[in-house]
Structure formats: C-alpha cells, structure tokens
Design a protein around this motif. Structure first.
Motif: not given
Lengths: 114, 114
Positions: A56, A101, B33, B35, B50-52, B54, B95, B99
């Motif tokens: 990046i 991550y 994601y 945060f 944090r949270q995904e 899906y 995010m 990536n």
C-alpha cells in the motif's frame, strides 16, 4: 515485553533536515505499517510492507520512504522536512491470518518541525 | 472508496453509567472487518473490539459490546459501567477482507466524569 516499539518517541528538528524513525515488532507478524496522525487526531495510513514488498502506498510525498531491512523492522525516512510534516507517526503490525488480522500499534513518535 | 463516519466529536458520561458511541461506514463490499480502537492520553492505540461482517452475532469484550447493523452499515460501541480509565479518544475503523488498508473515522473524545 514491548510488542511494537518505536524510536525515538519525540523528535524535534528544523526544516530541511533529514530524519528517520525506527520501528520493530517482536510478534512475528507478516505486515508492518506506518500511519500519520495529524493535529486533529485524524489517522491516515502511509505505507505497509508484507514480506519486504510495498503493498500500500498512499499519496504521500516521495520525501517519505519506508525501509525494511527484515521482517521485524520497518523504518521511516523523511527527507527535507517541512513544517507540515509535524505530526504523530505510528508504526503497526499485523499477522494476516484468518481470525488474526487486527493491527497492533507502537507508542507513536511525535515529530515537531520548527 | 470506503469512508468511516463518527458523528460525535465529543461525549461525556458519568462513572458507572453506560454510553454508546456511533459509527457508520460506506462500502460496497460484502466481507470486511470493523474495529474500535481506544487512544488514551498516553497516545497508545489499543484495540478494544473487532467484528467480522459475516458474523451476525455482535462482538463482546467484557464491558465493551457492539451493535453491528450490516444493512444499515452501522457499528456502534457500547461501554457499560464506565470507568475513569475509559477516558480516551475512540476510533472506529474499517478494513476490507484480504486487504490491509485500514480506514479510520475522525474519532470521538469520551470523558468519564467522577
């Protein structure tokens, strides 16, 4: 043990000088980053390195250059410093594995250009 | 481009009470994601939660929980039983999956009053 460390924590220098900020992580992470936090606390990513590859590169002046001698280090070199470069610079790292991550940040380096 | 909006520049709460910090984001991605980071006066950036995308279940970490509304693109942080040590800037971050380009909101300055 410090996970992500930066040196120096404070840096005061004059316009036109060249300076470096060092960053080291002992977490075994794959990717390292540099962020800039301006006076209004806004955080913006500058660079990231993954396995010695720049992946990046935001629109930062080419006076800024990241250098990664190895996977655990990502140093930031700044040439011909300008007043507008005054900010707090954060180094961070991440593992980039599924379920792991999130980015871990260093303590920041406050750069003041006079 | 992904944008993250924190509409509350400053908030305050009495010790032991509950406070909710707002965050909305804009993306066309389906997997990503989210945060919340905390930055106390020490300047250190600390991952709070944090949270995904899906996962439908809202993430919880002790006194900190989120209300993730994917359709509304909303990701608020609830702090229960607020403590003086919770006084800090709180940053919401986004995010994309696979990536490392993390985008931060402008932050909310939270003050916990005794």
């Amino acid at each position: 043990d410090t996970a992500v460390s930066q040196t120096p924590k404070y840096l005061v220098t004059q316009m036109g000088n060249d300076k470096s900020i060092k960053c080291e992580q002992n977490l075994g992470h794959d990717t390292m980053y540099w962020y800039k936090q301006d006076s209004k606390k806004f955080l913006k990513i500058m660079f990231s390195y993954n396995n010695k590859e720049l992946i990046i590169n935001e629109t930062v002046p080419n006076r800024f250059s990241p250098k990664s001698p190895d996977k655990a280090h990502l140093n930031l070199h700044i040439n011909s410093l300008e007043l507008g470069d005054s900010a707090v610079y954060f180094c961070a790292s991440s593992q980039d594995r599924e379920f792991s991550y999130e980015q871990y940040f260093g303590p920041g380096t406050r750069l003041t250009v006079t | 481009a992904q944008t993250v909006t924190q509409s509350q520049p400053e908030m305050s709460v009495q010790e032991a009470e509950t406070v909710t910090l707002s965050c909305t984001y804009d993306t066309s991605e389906n997997n990503y994601y989210l945060f919340w980071y905390k930055q106390p006066p020490s300047r250190q950036m600390i991952l709070v939660i944090r949270q995904e995308a899906y996962k439908q279940q809202n993430a919880t970490e002790n006194r900190f929980s989120v209300n993730f509304q994917k359709a509304a693109k909303s990701f608020s942080l609830k702090i229960s039983d607020s403590q003086l040590g919770d006084t800090a800037m709180y940053f919401c971050a986004f995010m994309k999956e696979r990536n490392n380009d993390m985008r931060f909101g402008a932050g909310t300055r939270l003050t916990v009053k005794p």
